[in-house]
Design an enzyme around this catalytic site. Sequence first.
Site, PDB file in Angstrom:
ATOM      1  N   GLY A 130       0.826  -1.206   0.000  1.00 19.26           N
ATOM      2  CA  GLY A 130       0.000   0.000   0.000  1.00 19.26           C
ATOM      3  C   GLY A 130       0.859   1.254   0.000  1.00 19.26           C
ATOM      4  O   GLY A 130       1.027   1.885   1.048  1.00 19.26           O
ATOM      5  N   SER A 159       0.989   3.673  -3.250  1.00 21.09           N
ATOM      6  CA  SER A 159       0.421   4.730  -4.107  1.00 21.09           C
ATOM      7  C   SER A 159      -0.923   5.223  -3.574  1.00 21.09           C
ATOM      8  O   SER A 159      -1.703   4.461  -3.002  1.00 21.09           O
ATOM      9  CB  SER A 159       0.206   4.205  -5.527  1.00 21.09           C
ATOM     10  OG  SER A 159       1.399   3.701  -6.052  1.00 21.09           O
ATOM     11  N   SER A 183      -2.136  -3.866  -5.790  1.00 22.75           N
ATOM     12  CA  SER A 183      -2.286  -5.147  -6.494  1.00 22.75           C
ATOM     13  C   SER A 183      -2.694  -6.254  -5.536  1.00 22.75           C
ATOM     14  O   SER A 183      -2.112  -6.387  -4.453  1.00 22.75           O
ATOM     15  CB  SER A 183      -0.972  -5.550  -7.172  1.00 22.75           C
ATOM     16  OG  SER A 183      -0.634  -4.637  -8.174  1.00 22.75           O
ATOM     17  N   GLU A 199      11.581  -4.358  -6.331  1.00 23.82           N
ATOM     18  CA  GLU A 199      10.439  -4.258  -7.246  1.00 23.82           C
ATOM     19  C   GLU A 199      10.897  -3.915  -8.659  1.00 23.82           C
ATOM     20  O   GLU A 199      10.169  -4.133  -9.619  1.00 23.82           O
ATOM     21  CB  GLU A 199       9.463  -3.187  -6.720  1.00 23.82           C
ATOM     22  CG  GLU A 199       8.113  -3.253  -7.376  1.00 23.82           C
ATOM     23  CD  GLU A 199       7.127  -2.225  -6.834  1.00 23.82           C
ATOM     24  OE1 GLU A 199       7.507  -1.460  -5.920  1.00 23.82           O
ATOM     25  OE2 GLU A 199       6.007  -2.178  -7.332  1.00 23.82           O
TER      26      GLU A 199
END
Length: 373
Positions: free
Chosen positions: A123, A125, A157, A241
């Site tokens: 969490g 953005s 996501s 990432e």
Amino acid sequence: MTDLHDPATFRAALRNWLDENDLTPPGDHSLEGHMRQFARVMRALYDAGWSRYGWPERAGGLGGPAMLRAIVGEEVVGRRLAEPGPYSMLEVLAPTMIDYASSELAAEMVPKLLRGEEQWCQGFSEPGSGSDLASLTTKATQRSDQWIINGQKVWTSFAQYSHRCILLTRTGDADTPNHQAITAFFVDLDTPGITVRPLRTMHDVDEFCEVYFDDVAVDSSRMLGKPGDGWQLAMDLLPYERSTCFWQRIAYLYSRFDALITEVRADGQAVDSDLGETYLALHTLRCRSRATQHRLADGHKLGPETSIDKVLLAGAEQRLYDTARDLQPGVVELDDTDWRTEYLYSRAATIYGGTAEVQRNIIARRLLDLGKE
Ligand SMILES: Cc1cc2nc3c(=O)[nH]c(=O)nc-3n(C[C@H](O)[C@H](O)[C@H](O)COP(=O)(O)OP(=O)(O)OC[C@H]3O[C@@H](n4cnc5c(N)ncnc54)[C@H](O)[C@@H]3O)c2cc1C
């Protein structure tokens, strides 16, 4: 006795095991089906020990170089036993938990993720804070030994399938410098006050969500690091990432490249220079990514140089699907095939994990020292 910490021995033994243990997906192509299959594969790999290699023993792993876990991802996703998306979350979130959670929390939680008992999400953005992540406004306020969280995340996501979330919040007061005002928490998504709303993507899958926090109480023991460590946590997480989490995705892209060649040949077309250039892009990406895996295995900390991996990934992925579209006229536009879905999803490769423009800014400023914008 075989030395399973040796990568070549490990890969050979894993391949034998995968040949003998049938984990073929049941053929359910929905996102739910993919998530169920991912959990099934992870549980089988964990119970047989494979997915514990390359992770530290203090977090439920069996030790050995990080390269071993990259091999597991490559073999599993390359054989299309699991989809690359959920697999990559593991590679992004578990290292952060190991580095920032208390040792008790990491030892309790990381095995649940590695065994496929749980899915986690990221969490970061918010509606007004993507590239400019430091401007995030989701607020955490201390009340005795709890923190009360209010705000909204977006593009999270797999949140609708997730049990926990690594969440960035704003703490401190108006005078706290921006990068010292961000604090991370490990939040149970069934805590009262959390609402998860899936969002439909243009490739027709509810891959990500809006997540709302209304007076959500989180225990202080769930803080990752100390108050104000959240920005550093993000800076440590993002290199994963932007690089190592893609290693298994590259194996997947190679499998799609092979499938494209088979389809092109079946149509009686020649394997031409477009396919050659696509192969070159994939191979360049794999070479770069392999070097990154070796740096990680040698104990180096990953940093801004991983923006190069991310630029190469996005370029290679989009080139592959552009080539698929060009060589199979109408298939992407008119047919309901995997090529269509994957072509559309490949457009996101220049956005997730930080946009292509942001990666190039990092390369220009932090690697090439070309000065500020
Ligand atoms: C498939 C997918 C999955 C995602 N999953 C997650 C997730 O699990 N968790 C999560 O927290 N986020 C997730 N995201 C969000 C992702 O991190 C953001 O979309 C991304 O960081 C861009 O932020 P933004 O969408 O707010 O765009 P903006 O930041 O608003 O950018 C809009 C445009 O402006 C450009 N731009 C912005 N700033 C600059 C600059 N300084 N210089 C040059 N150009 C600039 C950008 O490149 C872009 O083209 C996901 C996104 C996608 C597409």
